[in-house]
Design an enzyme around this catalytic site. Structure first.
Site, PDB file in Angstrom:
ATOM      1  N   HIS B 132      34.403  51.662  43.107  1.00 18.53           N
ATOM      2  CA  HIS B 132      35.364  50.853  43.858  1.00 18.53           C
ATOM      3  C   HIS B 132      36.379  51.802  44.514  1.00 18.53           C
ATOM      4  O   HIS B 132      36.673  52.862  43.972  1.00 18.53           O
ATOM      5  CB  HIS B 132      36.069  49.934  42.854  1.00 18.53           C
ATOM      6  CG  HIS B 132      36.962  48.893  43.445  1.00 18.53           C
ATOM      7  ND1 HIS B 132      38.245  49.147  43.843  1.00 18.53           N
ATOM      8  CD2 HIS B 132      36.745  47.569  43.683  1.00 18.53           C
ATOM      9  CE1 HIS B 132      38.792  48.025  44.297  1.00 18.53           C
ATOM     10  NE2 HIS B 132      37.906  47.057  44.210  1.00 18.53           N
ATOM     11  N   ASP B 210      36.553  52.986  34.515  1.00 17.01           N
ATOM     12  CA  ASP B 210      37.102  51.858  35.263  1.00 17.01           C
ATOM     13  C   ASP B 210      36.485  50.606  34.656  1.00 17.01           C
ATOM     14  O   ASP B 210      35.324  50.285  34.903  1.00 17.01           O
ATOM     15  CB  ASP B 210      36.744  51.996  36.747  1.00 17.01           C
ATOM     16  CG  ASP B 210      37.067  50.728  37.533  1.00 17.01           C
ATOM     17  OD1 ASP B 210      37.514  49.743  36.926  1.00 17.01           O
ATOM     18  OD2 ASP B 210      36.849  50.734  38.760  1.00 17.01           O
ATOM     19  N   GLN B 213      35.532  45.501  35.641  1.00 13.51           N
ATOM     20  CA  GLN B 213      34.483  44.476  35.560  1.00 13.51           C
ATOM     21  C   GLN B 213      33.805  44.437  34.195  1.00 13.51           C
ATOM     22  O   GLN B 213      32.851  43.676  34.019  1.00 13.51           O
ATOM     23  CB  GLN B 213      33.419  44.708  36.651  1.00 13.51           C
ATOM     24  CG  GLN B 213      33.932  44.617  38.079  1.00 13.51           C
ATOM     25  CD  GLN B 213      34.411  43.221  38.488  1.00 13.51           C
ATOM     26  OE1 GLN B 213      34.149  42.232  37.799  1.00 13.51           O
ATOM     27  NE2 GLN B 213      35.131  43.160  39.596  1.00 13.51           N
ATOM     28  N   LYS B 236      41.587  39.678  36.291  1.00 14.03           N
ATOM     29  CA  LYS B 236      40.138  39.471  36.282  1.00 14.03           C
ATOM     30  C   LYS B 236      39.645  38.979  34.925  1.00 14.03           C
ATOM     31  O   LYS B 236      38.452  38.782  34.736  1.00 14.03           O
ATOM     32  CB  LYS B 236      39.413  40.782  36.625  1.00 14.03           C
ATOM     33  CG  LYS B 236      39.631  41.223  38.064  1.00 14.03           C
ATOM     34  CD  LYS B 236      38.769  42.429  38.399  1.00 14.03           C
ATOM     35  CE  LYS B 236      39.299  43.208  39.577  1.00 14.03           C
ATOM     36  NZ  LYS B 236      38.819  42.707  40.865  1.00 14.03           N
ATOM     37  N   CYS B 375      35.299  46.369  48.591  1.00 10.63           N
ATOM     38  CA  CYS B 375      36.001  47.611  48.254  1.00 10.63           C
ATOM     39  C   CYS B 375      35.041  48.665  47.715  1.00 10.63           C
ATOM     40  O   CYS B 375      35.410  49.458  46.844  1.00 10.63           O
ATOM     41  CB  CYS B 375      37.118  47.356  47.254  1.00 10.63           C
ATOM     42  SG  CYS B 375      38.414  46.326  47.911  1.00 10.63           S
TER      43      CYS B 375
HETATM   44  C1  LIG Z   1      35.104  47.869  39.515  1.00  3.39           C
HETATM   45  C2  LIG Z   1      36.473  47.614  40.013  1.00  3.39           C
HETATM   46  N1  LIG Z   1      37.407  48.578  39.913  1.00  3.39           N
HETATM   47  C3  LIG Z   1      38.664  48.380  40.312  1.00  3.39           C
HETATM   48  C4  LIG Z   1      39.049  47.202  40.873  1.00  3.39           C
HETATM   49  C5  LIG Z   1      40.461  47.064  41.338  1.00  3.39           C
HETATM   50  O1  LIG Z   1      41.162  46.133  40.573  1.00  3.39           O
HETATM   51  P1  LIG Z   1      42.620  45.735  41.005  1.00  3.39           P
HETATM   52  O2  LIG Z   1      42.550  45.225  42.409  1.00  3.39           O
HETATM   53  O3  LIG Z   1      42.993  44.657  40.050  1.00  3.39           O
HETATM   54  O4  LIG Z   1      43.459  46.945  40.892  1.00  3.39           O
HETATM   55  C6  LIG Z   1      38.126  46.162  40.979  1.00  3.39           C
HETATM   56  C7  LIG Z   1      38.511  44.869  41.538  1.00  3.39           C
HETATM   57  O5  LIG Z   1      38.155  44.492  42.620  1.00  3.39           O
HETATM   58  C8  LIG Z   1      36.806  46.386  40.567  1.00  3.39           C
HETATM   59  O6  LIG Z   1      35.885  45.436  40.683  1.00  3.39           O
END
Ligand SMILES: Cc1ncc(COP(=O)(O)O)c(C=O)c1O
Ligand SMILES: Cc1ncc(COP(=O)(O)O)c(C=O)c1O
Lengths: 133, 418, 418, 133
Positions: B132, B210, B213, B236, B375
């Site tokens: 991401h 990370d 998910q 999430k 993203c």
């Molecule tokens: C795998 C992953 N990493 C990071 C993020 C970023 O999360 P946040 O927007 O809550 O910072 C997301 C969310 O879209 C994600 O799916």
């Protein structure tokens, strides 16, 4: 929560063994609690049997921290270094005989922190932080 | 809910759905909402919103060092939530739980504090092609400043990490940190992080997950994994917006310089210099997101009551069913590996129907999915896809939602004459 | 409420208090809460909490580029709140309103982005001795990295900025930025920022206002002031925790590099590099605090309906009354200037009664005040005070609250035999 | 919201004037919308009166962006550069005849953005961003 019992106020206003640092001293340590602005300098001399003979401390702070130092200074007298090392947080709270919120606990424990560090001859005693985990 | 759900799901999904009032509405007149965008942000149960409202209306005061009952109550609630999070991911100490805004800030914190202090020319940070943006851009920004190198683990056609390439990186490069997603928000791939962490440690590198998910969907045990850093977002995982978490091993966090400066993160300030507070406060500058932390605590309670294993089992049923139904559709291709190696999301492309049109047409039927690069532009470039359509699932979704999705896709195709 | 309030306050304070359920409770059995700690964090009216709950329970989806009705509704609400904030501080464009977590993050953003790009050896940043840690520590951290110099405007015994020293700094030093609080959270001093900004600009320096204690209490017009940056917190202005604002002039924000990297702040990401999104998104990485922004919008509506001038007028009555009553108490000294140059707070010291004991004893009577250094250690060092006790006031406080405070102080003195 | 009117789908599926770039061209510009992955390359030749004679464009994207380019390409023919410069967002939306959400508006406006930049001979035309303030 009744923190301000008569004897606490009395010790806070008339601290026992309050005075200039002893020199030479067998226990000599000072520290502070920057959040409160409290600070404490504790010194003590031992007799030939290794028991605390004289205590002298100086400091500034709230009634709880001052009363705690005053009451702790009194009970130190006659104790050995080992006994002082074993003196626990619970022992101190029993001595004070009051309930304290977490914030004020720090005020009460400054004296114990200084005593322990002095008794162990440590520079950075972090024992009471560990308790919190 | 179809018969299948009732027979096999370990959870009473209708009872769960009743906790989420948002699900009980029409997206457009006559079109009940079918919410399939939880990977972007999940819905929140009443229990979470009530915890926040009660706090804000009856128990709020600024936390830490307030010498009055209301502030002590607020501090207790704020720290109790931290303890809940600690238990949820099985951290050793509550000092290892740092509140942030979201996963993104958690990654930026590690980059800005640990990274700025430890990375320089000659060093290598390993990411992957499926990351991401929030686990790419902070490292690119820092690499420009500090001059280290970023390597990306390639992704196979099937949607798996190329572990041979990973091993080569570890053996041939001076890798200081590996930072990889646990579960892909596009492919659904569940990466084999446990083994990857052991390999990284053997090569002397730290490992960051990370968990945006994964933490919402499956039990993550930081001690069992022996992971060094873990980032995730409250919003999430049935929690509020505005709160995220960085877990870090205490010994690492202790050694790291502060990230932001301000109130609460200091022990002492003079005009010349400052001393830092203990963990976790060193990294929590300023008045924190108190109500949001409390809401996150309530979310963790909610998920814990359902049981993470039950949540995972239920979602597996839904995802497996979705893969089956979607692959029946002519010209539709689901990205990523088979159901046994994936979790939570199904992103797909269709011949002759652009992702944005698909999402728009599904919305007309009440089906809420996301279209775009999610993203993860580099991953889309990898597959030469400008955009994909993604349906994603959480504990409140059923196979009936999948049926609605599939029916809406057929309707869209009909409208376009395909 | 005393007769005085009814006669002179432009607001119906009892009706306002009814909007704040938290005020209607006992701090301890038999002791109604008298909340005098709004400078640390204000209470929140039902209207704000309802806006958040409604959003979270019925309208939530991740914002931006969602192609379905729910996400569009969420995006509209999120951006409508930004527009409300723009109007509230009279910014030219909604692109100049950047959501952060709090004042602290806003200052760190300016330091980390503008400062890291523009400050180096030989440059000077001017702060003041009365600053909150959040407007000191970020600059100290950056100064260590970038090697510029920090100068502090001294504070007079009366609690005012030494403007002669300020002029000297501007004339004799290569000042690039002045960052000063608008209203002191300890002294209550309202600093003459309008003139200070003109002087800074004449000397070629930018000017940032820490508005944490001014924006909640008085009308701040960024265009009239011609200020370059303004930082403030939602939680001090009847809004939620977890949301703050950085206002910046568009031309400055456009030229600044990003602060955090991640989703939403990019236009394009490849494995090699990234391009940034337009303002304000360039500075809003990751999923934002959506419900909190909406809550802040509701808070701005609430304050706007009351009228900032009315709020100021009411608070002036309460503060003036407090200064009068407090100064009757033997051995008590209120810090800071007279009522005509102050706003919102009265911090004081008493002979023979330590600040922490005072706060604790007041709490026993239900009166919630704060004791300590109020995140302004250098200011306390300036006055050689380890700690002060601070009562602070907002629109829901009355002169009756002041009476309760004064009575509780007398009771505390009695208990201590002074 | 009915975005997928028959003629929109028709233009999307059978784009008019779709083809390789003209060379030489009096208008020649390409741009993309990275959020969507849409991109568009528009070329046109003028006749002796300075009116658009031929249009050829190529691109990729959703039906809305393709239909918008197709319909815009048709109306360009016969217009002068000045007329093209005055062609507004409203004119384009009238042409499309559908209501668009803010997200999808970007899809529709890519063609206009490319046309304007091409007509003005600009490199970075930010006209439609300004609108949003
Ligand atoms: C795998 C992953 N990493 C990071 C993020 C970023 O999360 P946040 O927007 O809550 O910072 C997301 C969310 O879209 C994600 O799916
Ligand atoms: C003057 C001033 N600046 C900055 C801050 C920091 O605000 P926050 O903790 O919301 O970041 C405060 C709040 O205590 C303040 O009073």
């Amino acid at each position: 929560m009744d923190m301000y019992l008569e004897n606490i106020i009395d010790h806070g206003q008339n601290p026992r063994n309050f005075g200039d640092p002893l020199d030479p001293a067998d226990i000599d340590y000072h520290d502070d609690n920057p959040f409160c602005g409290d600070h404490l300098h504790l010194t003590a001399q031992l007799d030939e049997d290794g028991r605390v003979k004289t205590v002298s401390w100086q400091g500034q702070g709230c009634t709880i921290s001052q009363a705690s130092a005053s009451m702790l200074g009194e009970v130190m007298i006659g104790k050995t270094l080992d006994e002082l090392k074993n003196f626990s947080k619970e022992d101190l709270l029993d001595l004070l005989g009051i309930e304290l919120s977490p914030t004020r606990l720090k005020c009460a424990l400054l004296s114990l922190k200084v005593l322990k560090a002095g008794a162990y001859g440590l520079k950075n005693w972090t024992g009471d932080d560990e308790d919190e985990d | 809910m179809t018969k299948t759900d009732q027979l096999t799901s370990p959870l009473d999904i209708q009872a769960i759905r009743a906790d989420f009032p948002v699900l009980n509405q029409e997206a457009h007149p006559g079109k009940p909402l079918v919410f399939l965008d939880s990977a972007a942000s999940s819905q929140k149960p009443r229990q979470v919103v009530d915890a926040m409202s009660t706090y804000l209306l009856h128990d709020h005061a600024n936390v830490h060092r307030g010498i009055y009952a209301l502030s002590e109550r607020a501090t207790d609630a704020y720290e109790a939530a931290r303890e809940k999070v600690r238990v949820f991911i099985n951290a050793r100490s509550r000092r290892e739980i740092i509140y942030t805004r979201n996963t993104t800030e958690s990654v930026n914190l590690v980059a800005g504090s640990w990274g700025r202090a430890n990375l320089g020319p000659g060093d290598v940070v390993v990411l992957s092609e499926m990351e991401h943006h929030s686990n790419i851009v902070p490292w690119q920004l820092l690499a420009e400043e500090r001059g280290f190198t970023i390597r990306y683990i390639p992704v196979t056609d099937e949607g798996l990490l190329d572990l041979a390439a990973y091993e080569t990186f570890l053996q041939q490069e001076p890798v200081k940190l590996v930072s990889v997603m646990h579960v892909s928000n596009v492919l659904g791939t569940v990466n084999p992080v446990a083994g990857m962490i052991r390999q990284a440690h053997a090569a002397g590198a730290l490992f960051m997950i990370d968990g945006a998910q994964s933490v919402p969907h499956l039990a993550v045990d930081v001690q069992a994994l022996d992971v060094d850093f873990l980032a995730f977002s409250g919003h999430k995982m049935a929690g509020p917006t505005g709160i995220g978490v960085l877990y870090g091993k205490r010994v690492l966090l202790e050694a790291m310089p502060p990230y932001m400066g301000g109130g609460d993160m200091i022990r002492r300030v003079t005009l010349e210099k400052s001393e830092w507070n203990d963990l976790p406060y060193k990294f929590e500058a300023g008045t924190p997101a108190i109500a949001e932390a409390i809401g996150l605590g309530a979310a963790v309670d909610y998920l814990g009551t359902l049981g993470m294993d039950n949540i995972l089992a239920h979602e597996q049923i839904v995802v497996e069913y979705a893969m089956e139904r979607l692959s029946e559709i002519p010209g539709l291709k689901v990205l990523g590996p088979g159901p046994d190696r994936r979790n939570g999301v199904t992103a797909f492309v269709m011949q002759d129907l652009h992702a944005h049109d698909t999402a728009q047409l599904l919305d007309m039927e009440g089906v809420a999915v996301r279209a775009g690069h999610h993203c993860a532009m580099p991953l889309h470039q990898r597959y030469c896809l400008p955009a994909t359509t993604r349906a994603s699932y959480y504990v409140y979704n059923t196979t009936a939602d999948v049926d609605a999705l599939v029916e809406a896709i057929y309707n869209a195709r009909k409208l376009f004459g395909i």
